[in-house]
Design a protein around this motif. Structure first.
Motif, PDB file in Angstrom:
ATOM      1  N   LYS A  94       0.843  -1.212   0.000  1.00 23.52           N
ATOM      2  CA  LYS A  94       0.000   0.000   0.000  1.00 23.52           C
ATOM      3  C   LYS A  94       0.870   1.250   0.000  1.00 23.52           C
ATOM      4  CE  LYS A  94      -4.035  -1.973   2.354  1.00 23.52           C
ATOM      5  NZ  LYS A  94      -4.837  -1.949   3.609  1.00 23.52           N
ATOM      6  N   LYS A  95       1.965   1.199   0.773  1.00 20.70           N
ATOM      7  CA  LYS A  95       2.876   2.350   0.823  1.00 20.70           C
ATOM      8  C   LYS A  95       3.480   2.600  -0.554  1.00 20.70           C
ATOM      9  CE  LYS A  95       5.555   2.437   4.409  1.00 20.70           C
ATOM     10  NZ  LYS A  95       6.699   2.179   5.322  1.00 20.70           N
ATOM     11  N   LEU A  96       3.885   1.508  -1.231  1.00 17.64           N
ATOM     12  CA  LEU A  96       4.451   1.630  -2.571  1.00 17.64           C
ATOM     13  C   LEU A  96       3.411   2.166  -3.553  1.00 17.64           C
ATOM     14  CD1 LEU A  96       6.926   1.151  -4.374  1.00 17.64           C
ATOM     15  CD2 LEU A  96       6.096  -1.192  -4.746  1.00 17.64           C
ATOM     16  N   SER A  97       2.181   1.698  -3.383  1.00 14.59           N
ATOM     17  CA  SER A  97       1.106   2.162  -4.264  1.00 14.59           C
ATOM     18  C   SER A  97       0.854   3.658  -4.079  1.00 14.59           C
ATOM     19  CB  SER A  97      -0.173   1.367  -3.969  1.00 14.59           C
ATOM     20  OG  SER A  97      -1.221   1.785  -4.810  1.00 14.59           O
ATOM     21  N   ARG A  98       0.912   4.116  -2.828  1.00 11.61           N
ATOM     22  CA  ARG A  98       0.715   5.544  -2.572  1.00 11.61           C
ATOM     23  C   ARG A  98       1.838   6.379  -3.201  1.00 11.61           C
ATOM     24  NH1 ARG A  98      -0.993   3.654   2.600  1.00 11.61           N
ATOM     25  NH2 ARG A  98       1.089   4.053   3.469  1.00 11.61           N
ATOM     26  N   ILE A  99       3.061   5.863  -3.117  1.00  6.83           N
ATOM     27  CA  ILE A  99       4.196   6.552  -3.741  1.00  6.83           C
ATOM     28  C   ILE A  99       4.004   6.628  -5.253  1.00  6.83           C
ATOM     29  CG2 ILE A  99       6.671   6.356  -4.263  1.00  6.83           C
ATOM     30  CD1 ILE A  99       7.031   5.177  -1.439  1.00  6.83           C
ATOM     31  N   ASP A 100       3.617   5.501  -5.856  1.00  5.13           N
ATOM     32  CA  ASP A 100       3.399   5.463  -7.309  1.00  5.13           C
ATOM     33  C   ASP A 100       2.274   6.412  -7.732  1.00  5.13           C
ATOM     34  OD1 ASP A 100       5.419   3.639  -7.704  1.00  5.13           O
ATOM     35  OD2 ASP A 100       4.094   1.885  -7.646  1.00  5.13           O
ATOM     36  N   ASP A 101       1.209   6.440  -6.921  1.00  6.06           N
ATOM     37  CA  ASP A 101       0.081   7.318  -7.242  1.00  6.06           C
ATOM     38  C   ASP A 101       0.503   8.801  -7.181  1.00  6.06           C
ATOM     39  OD1 ASP A 101      -1.534   5.160  -7.596  1.00  6.06           O
ATOM     40  OD2 ASP A 101      -2.536   5.301  -5.645  1.00  6.06           O
ATOM     41  N   ALA A 145      12.189  13.259  -6.934  1.00  2.00           N
ATOM     42  CA  ALA A 145      13.464  12.630  -6.581  1.00  2.00           C
ATOM     43  C   ALA A 145      13.367  11.985  -5.198  1.00  2.00           C
ATOM     44  CB  ALA A 145      14.581  13.660  -6.604  1.00  2.00           C
ATOM     45  N   THR A 146      12.699  12.699  -4.269  1.00  2.00           N
ATOM     46  CA  THR A 146      12.492  12.148  -2.916  1.00  2.00           C
ATOM     47  C   THR A 146      11.629  10.890  -2.978  1.00  2.00           C
ATOM     48  OG1 THR A 146      12.653  14.356  -1.929  1.00  2.00           O
ATOM     49  CG2 THR A 146      11.587  12.644  -0.612  1.00  2.00           C
ATOM     50  N   LEU A 147      10.586  10.959  -3.799  1.00  2.00           N
ATOM     51  CA  LEU A 147       9.710   9.795  -3.970  1.00  2.00           C
ATOM     52  C   LEU A 147      10.468   8.602  -4.551  1.00  2.00           C
ATOM     53  CD1 LEU A 147       6.413  11.421  -5.306  1.00  2.00           C
ATOM     54  CD2 LEU A 147       6.778  10.377  -3.062  1.00  2.00           C
ATOM     55  N   GLU A 148      11.395   8.876  -5.469  1.00  4.61           N
ATOM     56  CA  GLU A 148      12.178   7.796  -6.083  1.00  4.61           C
ATOM     57  C   GLU A 148      13.044   7.112  -5.040  1.00  4.61           C
ATOM     58  OE1 GLU A 148      13.137   5.094  -8.705  1.00  4.61           O
ATOM     59  OE2 GLU A 148      11.667   6.678  -9.062  1.00  4.61           O
ATOM     60  N   GLU A 149      13.627   7.914  -4.134  1.00  8.43           N
ATOM     61  CA  GLU A 149      14.430   7.327  -3.046  1.00  8.43           C
ATOM     62  C   GLU A 149      13.549   6.481  -2.125  1.00  8.43           C
ATOM     63  OE1 GLU A 149      16.334  10.528  -1.052  1.00  8.43           O
ATOM     64  OE2 GLU A 149      17.676  11.034  -2.735  1.00  8.43           O
ATOM     65  N   SER A 150      12.369   7.030  -1.812  1.00  5.25           N
ATOM     66  CA  SER A 150      11.430   6.296  -0.958  1.00  5.25           C
ATOM     67  C   SER A 150      10.987   5.006  -1.641  1.00  5.25           C
ATOM     68  CB  SER A 150      10.207   7.156  -0.640  1.00  5.25           C
ATOM     69  OG  SER A 150      10.584   8.300   0.092  1.00  5.25           O
ATOM     70  N   ARG A 151      10.723   5.114  -2.975  1.00  6.70           N
ATOM     71  CA  ARG A 151      10.312   3.931  -3.727  1.00  6.70           C
ATOM     72  C   ARG A 151      11.377   2.845  -3.656  1.00  6.70           C
ATOM     73  NH1 ARG A 151       9.569   6.075  -8.296  1.00  6.70           N
ATOM     74  NH2 ARG A 151       7.289   6.134  -8.488  1.00  6.70           N
ATOM     75  N   ALA A 152      12.638   3.235  -3.814  1.00  8.37           N
ATOM     76  CA  ALA A 152      13.740   2.263  -3.777  1.00  8.37           C
ATOM     77  C   ALA A 152      13.803   1.575  -2.410  1.00  8.37           C
ATOM     78  CB  ALA A 152      15.063   2.956  -4.084  1.00  8.37           C
ATOM     79  N   THR A 153      13.637   2.374  -1.344  1.00  2.64           N
ATOM     80  CA  THR A 153      13.672   1.819   0.016  1.00  2.64           C
ATOM     81  C   THR A 153      12.507   0.863   0.246  1.00  2.64           C
ATOM     82  OG1 THR A 153      14.732   3.826   0.868  1.00  2.64           O
ATOM     83  CG2 THR A 153      13.649   2.403   2.472  1.00  2.64           C
ATOM     84  N   VAL A 154      11.303   1.292  -0.165  1.00  8.01           N
ATOM     85  CA  VAL A 154      10.104   0.479   0.041  1.00  8.01           C
ATOM     86  C   VAL A 154      10.160  -0.800  -0.799  1.00  8.01           C
ATOM     87  CG1 VAL A 154       7.592   0.407  -0.253  1.00  8.01           C
ATOM     88  CG2 VAL A 154       8.687   2.443   0.710  1.00  8.01           C
ATOM     89  N   LYS A 155      10.652  -0.686  -2.031  1.00  6.18           N
ATOM     90  CA  LYS A 155      10.764  -1.865  -2.895  1.00  6.18           C
ATOM     91  C   LYS A 155      11.749  -2.874  -2.308  1.00  6.18           C
ATOM     92  CE  LYS A 155      10.580  -1.894  -7.332  1.00  6.18           C
ATOM     93  NZ  LYS A 155      10.879  -1.683  -8.758  1.00  6.18           N
ATOM     94  N   ALA A 156      12.839  -2.359  -1.724  1.00  8.62           N
ATOM     95  CA  ALA A 156      13.820  -3.249  -1.094  1.00  8.62           C
ATOM     96  C   ALA A 156      13.179  -3.982   0.082  1.00  8.62           C
ATOM     97  CB  ALA A 156      15.035  -2.445  -0.621  1.00  8.62           C
ATOM     98  N   GLU A 157      12.361  -3.234   0.829  1.00  6.45           N
ATOM     99  CA  GLU A 157      11.647  -3.836   1.960  1.00  6.45           C
ATOM    100  C   GLU A 157      10.660  -4.891   1.472  1.00  6.45           C
ATOM    101  OE1 GLU A 157       8.938  -2.369   5.796  1.00  6.45           O
ATOM    102  OE2 GLU A 157       9.717  -0.900   4.348  1.00  6.45           O
ATOM    103  N   LEU A 158       9.974  -4.576   0.378  1.00  7.05           N
ATOM    104  CA  LEU A 158       9.004  -5.509  -0.187  1.00  7.05           C
ATOM    105  C   LEU A 158       9.694  -6.753  -0.731  1.00  7.05           C
ATOM    106  CD1 LEU A 158       6.016  -5.949  -0.831  1.00  7.05           C
ATOM    107  CD2 LEU A 158       6.385  -4.785  -3.020  1.00  7.05           C
TER     108      LEU A 158
END
Length: 239
Positions: A63-70, A111-124
């Motif tokens: 859900k967190k990743l989906s919110r970032i993507d949205d 750019a901040t979202l991309e960093e967050s996405r990378a972190t969340v994807k690694a967690e996923l």
């Protein structure tokens, strides 16, 4: 208590069968597969609990990743709109400057979202690995459990068949002795939970080995061929 030689022979044979049944039941209760099956099931419960927790975390992270993507998709759309506005502004310097600052803000946020996405994807990814590992462990332990169950059913089934056969033979022997003798044996065996019949061995009970004083011994012999041990209360064969 009155009893014929046939009664006595049947009584002793029943006792031997009962001792054999007790031993067979003990073997059945102590089959190592029981503990292995229990251990496997406890392990499966623990793995499944961890898997359920991982699945919950996986949903939250997804859900967190989906919110970032949205949000990023919304910013990308907004970025296109601002870029189009800059191009349409022509020589309007102030408009271009304001739009450019807005665009920089969008770039920075993306750019901040991309960093967050990378972190969340690694967690996923880690959670997906954990889920895959847990499912593999469940398959492995389940296979071990089924193997132990099959082994238990085979070995336990053989023991149960022997118990059933011995029980059948026991019942057949009871038909060969006087009903009151069979009833006394059953009551004594149930009360003691072990050997119910002994034989007089000189001045001692052949089971409890406690000496019997001369007065009681005379009374006991008068009850021949079967009396009751004054010490352990077992049925006592007197020959």
């Amino acid at each position: 208590m009155q009893a014929t030689p046939t009664d006595l022979a049947a009584l002793l044979e029943v006792q031997q069968i009962d001792l054999a049944i007790m031993q067979l039941n003990k073997q059945l209760d102590e089959l190592p597969q029981r503990q292995k099956i229990l251990a496997a099931r406890n392990k499966l419960d623990a793995i499944r609990a961890k898997l359920a927790q991982a699945e919950i975390l996986k949903k939250e992270v997804s859900k967190k990743l989906s919110r970032i993507d949205d949000e990023d998709a919304s910013l990308a759309k907004k970025e296109n709109g601002v870029q189009a506005a800059i191009e349409a502004a022509g020589g309007d310097y102030r408009n271009v400057e304001a739009r450019t600052k807005e665009l920089e803000g969008i770039f920075k946020r993306r750019a901040t979202l991309e960093e967050s996405r990378a972190t969340v994807k690694a967690e996923l990814d880690k959670l997906n690995e954990l889920v895959a590992s847990a499912n593999a462990a469940i398959d492995e332990v389940s296979a071990l459990e089924q193997a132990q169950i099959a082994s238990f059913q085979k070995e336990g089934g053989e023991l149960k068949a022997k118990i059933a056969e011995a029980t059948h033979n026991r019942e057949a022997l009871f038909t060969q002795m006087a009903p009151e003798l069979a009833d006394e044996y059953e009551k004594t065996a149930k009360r003691l939970g072990s050997v119910a019949v002994g034989e007089l061995d000189g001045t001692k009970c052949g089971v409890c080995r406690a000496p019997i004083d001369s007065g009681r011994l005379i009374q006991l012999k008068a009850q021949a061929p079967i009396g009751i041990c004054p010490n352990c209360k077992r049925m006592l064969i007197i020959r």
